[in-house]
Design a protein around this motif. Structure first.
Motif, mmCIF file in Angstrom:
data_model
loop_
_atom_site.group_PDB
_atom_site.id
_atom_site.type_symbol
_atom_site.label_atom_id
_atom_site.label_comp_id
_atom_site.label_asym_id
_atom_site.label_seq_id
_atom_site.Cartn_x
_atom_site.Cartn_y
_atom_site.Cartn_z
ATOM 1 N N MET A 174 17.332 7.674 -5.272
ATOM 2 C CA MET A 174 16.278 7.384 -5.722
ATOM 3 C C MET A 174 16.184 5.671 -5.548
ATOM 4 S SD MET A 174 13.834 8.294 -8.764
ATOM 5 C CE MET A 174 13.834 9.469 -8.071
ATOM 6 N N PRO A 175 15.230 5.436 -4.820
ATOM 7 C CA PRO A 175 15.508 4.142 -4.044
ATOM 8 C C PRO A 175 14.310 2.679 -5.209
ATOM 9 C CG PRO A 175 13.748 5.278 -2.559
ATOM 10 C CD PRO A 175 14.381 6.686 -3.613
ATOM 11 N N THR A 176 14.775 1.940 -5.214
ATOM 12 C CA THR A 176 14.579 0.294 -5.740
ATOM 13 C C THR A 176 13.773 -0.791 -5.298
ATOM 14 O OG1 THR A 176 15.831 -0.168 -6.011
ATOM 15 C CG2 THR A 176 16.455 0.857 -7.540
ATOM 16 N N ALA A 177 12.963 -1.175 -6.312
ATOM 17 C CA ALA A 177 12.103 -2.414 -5.316
ATOM 18 C C ALA A 177 12.855 -3.396 -4.772
ATOM 19 C CB ALA A 177 11.419 -2.798 -6.522
ATOM 20 N N HIS A 178 14.481 -4.037 -5.554
ATOM 21 C CA HIS A 178 15.413 -4.080 -4.716
ATOM 22 C C HIS A 178 16.162 -3.526 -3.339
ATOM 23 C CE1 HIS A 178 18.309 -6.859 -4.522
ATOM 24 N NE2 HIS A 178 19.243 -6.162 -4.325
ATOM 25 N N ASP A 179 16.020 -2.034 -3.013
ATOM 26 C CA ASP A 179 16.602 -1.200 -1.931
ATOM 27 C C ASP A 179 15.015 -2.006 -0.728
ATOM 28 O OD1 ASP A 179 18.373 -0.638 -3.165
ATOM 29 O OD2 ASP A 179 17.138 0.896 -4.332
ATOM 30 N N LEU A 180 13.960 -2.080 -1.447
ATOM 31 C CA LEU A 180 12.902 -2.030 -0.396
ATOM 32 C C LEU A 180 12.947 -3.816 0.084
ATOM 33 C CD1 LEU A 180 9.997 0.226 -1.686
ATOM 34 C CD2 LEU A 180 11.985 0.765 -0.134
ATOM 35 N N VAL A 181 13.226 -4.623 -0.557
ATOM 36 C CA VAL A 181 13.391 -5.643 0.006
ATOM 37 C C VAL A 181 13.829 -6.057 1.442
ATOM 38 C CG1 VAL A 181 13.668 -8.728 -0.391
ATOM 39 C CG2 VAL A 181 13.145 -6.962 -2.151
ATOM 40 N N GLY A 182 12.869 -7.023 2.232
ATOM 41 C CA GLY A 182 12.731 -7.731 4.005
ATOM 42 C C GLY A 182 12.198 -6.815 4.073
ATOM 43 N N THR A 183 12.455 -6.799 5.954
ATOM 44 C CA THR A 183 11.492 -7.255 6.459
ATOM 45 C C THR A 183 11.773 -4.533 7.467
ATOM 46 O OG1 THR A 183 11.034 -8.793 6.978
ATOM 47 C CG2 THR A 183 10.474 -7.666 9.016
ATOM 48 N N TRP A 184 10.624 -4.526 7.620
ATOM 49 C CA TRP A 184 10.710 -3.247 8.488
ATOM 50 C C TRP A 184 10.217 -3.139 9.376
ATOM 51 C CZ3 TRP A 184 14.343 0.412 5.786
ATOM 52 C CH2 TRP A 184 15.075 0.113 4.586
ATOM 53 N N ARG A 185 10.732 -2.668 10.810
ATOM 54 C CA ARG A 185 9.878 -2.119 11.363
ATOM 55 C C ARG A 185 8.865 -0.827 11.863
ATOM 56 N NH1 ARG A 185 11.517 -0.173 16.705
ATOM 57 N NH2 ARG A 185 13.512 0.305 15.693
ATOM 58 N N TYR A 230 4.954 -3.666 10.954
ATOM 59 C CA TYR A 230 5.518 -4.493 10.415
ATOM 60 C C TYR A 230 5.503 -3.967 8.886
ATOM 61 C CZ TYR A 230 7.942 -6.151 14.103
ATOM 62 O OH TYR A 230 8.930 -6.143 15.329
ATOM 63 N N ALA A 231 6.330 -3.591 7.878
ATOM 64 C CA ALA A 231 6.874 -3.413 6.448
ATOM 65 C C ALA A 231 6.841 -4.990 5.825
ATOM 66 C CB ALA A 231 6.374 -2.210 6.201
ATOM 67 N N ILE A 232 6.323 -5.869 5.088
ATOM 68 C CA ILE A 232 7.918 -7.051 4.485
ATOM 69 C C ILE A 232 7.407 -6.635 2.853
ATOM 70 C CG2 ILE A 232 8.039 -8.963 4.297
ATOM 71 C CD1 ILE A 232 6.144 -9.268 6.333
ATOM 72 N N PHE A 233 8.741 -6.456 2.643
ATOM 73 C CA PHE A 233 8.305 -6.395 1.089
ATOM 74 C C PHE A 233 9.263 -7.761 1.041
ATOM 75 C CE2 PHE A 233 8.169 -1.912 2.597
ATOM 76 C CZ PHE A 233 7.365 -1.168 1.696
ATOM 77 N N ASP A 234 8.780 -8.363 -0.298
ATOM 78 C CA ASP A 234 9.634 -9.301 -0.645
ATOM 79 C C ASP A 234 9.912 -9.150 -2.532
ATOM 80 O OD1 ASP A 234 7.718 -10.549 -2.519
ATOM 81 O OD2 ASP A 234 6.803 -11.797 -1.351
ATOM 82 N N ALA A 235 10.786 -10.655 -2.568
ATOM 83 C CA ALA A 235 11.511 -10.304 -4.015
ATOM 84 C C ALA A 235 10.104 -10.670 -5.006
ATOM 85 C CB ALA A 235 12.599 -11.179 -4.405
ATOM 86 N N ALA A 236 9.466 -11.397 -4.824
ATOM 87 C CA ALA A 236 8.447 -11.572 -5.551
ATOM 88 C C ALA A 236 7.508 -10.437 -6.137
ATOM 89 C CB ALA A 236 7.986 -12.658 -5.818
ATOM 90 N N GLY A 237 7.799 -9.940 -4.775
ATOM 91 C CA GLY A 237 7.532 -7.470 -5.475
ATOM 92 C C GLY A 237 6.069 -7.937 -4.980
ATOM 93 N N ARG A 238 5.453 -8.433 -3.682
ATOM 94 C CA ARG A 238 4.448 -8.238 -2.724
ATOM 95 C C ARG A 238 4.483 -8.087 -1.048
ATOM 96 N NH1 ARG A 238 4.348 -14.324 -4.783
ATOM 97 N NH2 ARG A 238 6.041 -15.025 -3.353
ATOM 98 N N ILE A 239 3.745 -6.862 -1.017
ATOM 99 C CA ILE A 239 4.278 -6.218 0.683
ATOM 100 C C ILE A 239 3.548 -6.810 1.210
ATOM 101 C CG2 ILE A 239 2.736 -4.602 -0.743
ATOM 102 C CD1 ILE A 239 4.502 -1.779 0.694
ATOM 103 N N PHE A 240 3.353 -6.846 2.844
ATOM 104 C CA PHE A 240 2.141 -6.706 3.503
ATOM 105 C C PHE A 240 2.717 -5.383 4.348
ATOM 106 C CE2 PHE A 240 3.788 -10.546 1.796
ATOM 107 C CZ PHE A 240 2.672 -11.638 1.778
ATOM 108 N N ILE A 241 1.391 -4.761 4.991
ATOM 109 C CA ILE A 241 1.899 -3.664 5.818
ATOM 110 C C ILE A 241 0.435 -3.824 7.168
ATOM 111 C CG2 ILE A 241 1.519 -0.953 6.839
ATOM 112 C CD1 ILE A 241 2.985 -1.092 3.894
ATOM 113 N N GLN A 242 1.342 -3.906 8.398
ATOM 114 C CA GLN A 242 -0.045 -3.659 9.375
ATOM 115 C C GLN A 242 0.199 -3.094 10.614
ATOM 116 O OE1 GLN A 242 0.830 -7.471 11.099
ATOM 117 N NE2 GLN A 242 -0.518 -8.156 9.315
#
Length: 124
Positions: A1-12, A36-48
């Motif tokens: 099961m993924p954690t928030a830490h696993d998502l950190v980074g940029t996804w195409r 792209y979807a960007i998840f940062d280590a501070a818990g912010r998300i940006f999706i376009q």
């Protein structure tokens, strides 16, 4: 099961499907969506995401297909919960959006089974 830490980074974004009430799949952004979807280590998300320009798709069609939002996120038991601060979908602004997530290596799937699903690949 993924954690928030696993998502950190940029996804195409590599795929986006929706399902009609009778269970038929369609791809409103075409076979090759972009975004792209960007998840940062501070818990912010940006999706376009949107249709891919070119191949008979006009700039107007790309702009009309554009979906974007941002906010904060957390992961809880295989669910992604996004507190949407703003976006171009008025119905999502200032709401908490809950999505299923699954992670298989560098492939991330986010969505609501039977309604929509986005597939993303970790950008390197």
């Amino acid at each position: 099961m993924p954690t928030a830490h696993d998502l950190v980074g940029t996804w195409r974004v590599t795929g986006f499907s929706e399902w009609s009430r009778d269970g038929r799949e369609h791809r409103p952004l075409g076979d090759n969506p972009v975004g792209y979807a960007i998840f940062d280590a501070a818990g912010r998300i940006f999706i376009q995401l949107s249709k891919s320009p070119g191949r008979g798709v006009s700039p107007r069609e790309v702009a009309d297909s554009f979906m974007a939002y941002f906010g904060t996120f957390k992961v809880d038991g295989g669910m992604l919960i996004v507190a949407v601060e703003s976006g171009n979908g008025a119905h999502d602004v200032a709401t908490a959006q809950t999505r299923t997530i699954s992670l298989d290596g560098d492939t991330l799937s986010i969505g609501m089974p039977g309604i929509f699903m986005a597939t993303l690949q970790r950008a390197r």
